[in-house]
Design a protein around this motif. Sequence first.
Motif, short mmCIF file in Angstrom:
data_model
loop_
_atom_site.label_atom_id
_atom_site.label_comp_id
_atom_site.label_asym_id
_atom_site.label_seq_id
_atom_site.Cartn_x
_atom_site.Cartn_y
_atom_site.Cartn_z
N LYS A 134 -26.73 11.90 38.26
CA LYS A 134 -27.45 12.95 38.99
C LYS A 134 -26.75 14.30 38.80
O LYS A 134 -27.41 15.30 38.48
CB LYS A 134 -27.51 12.57 40.48
CG LYS A 134 -28.41 13.49 41.26
CD LYS A 134 -28.54 13.10 42.71
CE LYS A 134 -29.35 14.16 43.42
NZ LYS A 134 -29.17 14.12 44.86
N LEU A 154 -34.48 1.10 44.53
CA LEU A 154 -35.23 1.85 45.55
C LEU A 154 -34.32 2.27 46.70
O LEU A 154 -34.50 3.33 47.29
CB LEU A 154 -36.43 1.03 46.04
CG LEU A 154 -37.51 0.79 44.96
CD1 LEU A 154 -38.63 -0.08 45.50
CD2 LEU A 154 -38.07 2.10 44.42
N TRP A 157 -32.69 5.35 45.61
CA TRP A 157 -33.64 6.48 45.73
C TRP A 157 -33.68 6.97 47.19
O TRP A 157 -33.61 8.16 47.47
CB TRP A 157 -35.02 6.04 45.23
CG TRP A 157 -36.11 6.96 45.64
CD1 TRP A 157 -36.25 8.27 45.26
CD2 TRP A 157 -37.19 6.67 46.52
NE1 TRP A 157 -37.37 8.82 45.87
CE2 TRP A 157 -37.96 7.86 46.64
CE3 TRP A 157 -37.60 5.53 47.22
CZ2 TRP A 157 -39.10 7.92 47.44
CZ3 TRP A 157 -38.73 5.59 48.00
CH2 TRP A 157 -39.48 6.78 48.11
N LYS A 158 -33.74 5.99 48.12
CA LYS A 158 -33.79 6.38 49.55
C LYS A 158 -32.52 7.12 49.96
O LYS A 158 -32.53 7.98 50.84
CB LYS A 158 -34.00 5.15 50.43
CG LYS A 158 -35.44 4.67 50.37
CD LYS A 158 -35.73 3.52 51.31
CE LYS A 158 -37.14 2.99 51.03
NZ LYS A 158 -37.20 1.54 51.00
N LEU A 162 -31.21 8.73 43.32
CA LEU A 162 -32.16 8.66 42.19
C LEU A 162 -33.40 9.45 42.56
O LEU A 162 -33.75 9.55 43.74
CB LEU A 162 -32.57 7.20 41.91
CG LEU A 162 -31.49 6.24 41.40
CD1 LEU A 162 -32.08 4.84 41.27
CD2 LEU A 162 -30.91 6.70 40.08
N GLU A 163 -34.04 9.99 41.51
CA GLU A 163 -35.24 10.79 41.77
C GLU A 163 -36.48 10.12 41.21
O GLU A 163 -36.45 9.58 40.10
CB GLU A 163 -35.10 12.16 41.08
CG GLU A 163 -34.33 13.14 41.94
CD GLU A 163 -33.96 14.41 41.18
OE1 GLU A 163 -34.72 14.78 40.26
OE2 GLU A 163 -32.92 14.99 41.50
N MET A 164 -37.56 10.20 41.97
CA MET A 164 -38.85 9.69 41.48
C MET A 164 -39.41 10.66 40.44
O MET A 164 -39.16 11.86 40.55
CB MET A 164 -39.85 9.57 42.62
CG MET A 164 -39.61 8.39 43.51
SD MET A 164 -40.06 6.87 42.66
CE MET A 164 -39.53 5.67 43.89
N LEU A 166 -39.03 6.90 38.91
CA LEU A 166 -37.98 6.13 38.22
C LEU A 166 -38.55 5.54 36.94
O LEU A 166 -39.76 5.30 36.83
CB LEU A 166 -37.50 5.00 39.13
CG LEU A 166 -37.01 5.40 40.53
CD1 LEU A 166 -36.62 4.15 41.32
CD2 LEU A 166 -35.84 6.36 40.44
N CYS A 196 -43.98 5.00 39.00
CA CYS A 196 -42.84 4.77 38.09
C CYS A 196 -43.32 4.26 36.74
O CYS A 196 -44.41 3.70 36.62
CB CYS A 196 -41.89 3.74 38.71
SG CYS A 196 -41.15 4.34 40.24
#
Length: 277
Positions: A134, A154, A157-158, A162-164, A166, A196
């Motif tokens: 990141k 996931l 991501w929460k 991580l960024e959507m 994915l 994704c």
Amino acid sequence: MEKLIITAAICGAEAYKSDNPDLPITPAELAQAADEAYRAGASIIHLHVRDENGEPTQSKAVFAETIGLIKEKCPEVIIQPSTGGAVGMSVEERLQPLELEVEMATLTCGTVNFGSGVFYNPPQYIERFAEIMKERGIKPEIEVFEVGMIQNALRLWKKGLLEMPLHFDFVMGVPGGIPGTVKNLLHLAETIPQQCSWTVAGIGRAELPLAAMAIIMGGHVRVGFEDNLFYRYKQLAVSNAELVARVVRLARELERPVAKPAEARRILGIASKKEEN
Ligand code: KMH
Ligand code: ZN
């Protein structure tokens, strides 16, 4: 459907020239194999490197040399170094290629038995890899060897690591991981969030049928000597390009256009460092 992104996994960490004499392992051989695969239709090169004895290494210097040679031959291709390395490597060893200017890298989101070993990826490793990617603007490809790894991704991501959207790679058929069946591929593809993207790396004999399924389903395809050393039963493949070319022919017959690297960058949301320069 988006155009088809083909990834060539040209070497890996598990096979040797004694398994297939055409396996590329030196920086020059890897660059040649990457260029041939690119010219055959691959837009991403998934990269592992070897030391002077032909053993897997995550050496920053060897990655830098190899990436330099690949860029001389085909500057437009997307290079995706492995952060998985080989079973048994430390997290520090595995992190080294992330110090280079790369657009993508792999991020395995869980621990899995891997043949007779264990591919060890506890939460603190995964978070560290994700944090560094990141920070450095490196697009992770989430390697999924078991269905629970999707949930692990996931969770990252929460947590904001991580960024959507994915991008997942379903690695199917590793002894110890999810078997490479059509039913399992459907399950994995249905389990990820709709926005994704995914590619599939079928191991061994699972490579070809799962590639065909992915072309039809709107996924993407990874082939190459890391995953499969054979062209067909008992017949070794002569090059990574030979395996890529077969996917291109299949895609053509199935009316799915193949993405060039610039199109792959757009599909995956990668800001091209090359175009910025
Ligand atoms: N060689 C495997 C243990 C990756 O490239 O990130 C791990 C692997 C995954 O190949
Ligand atoms: Zn790999």
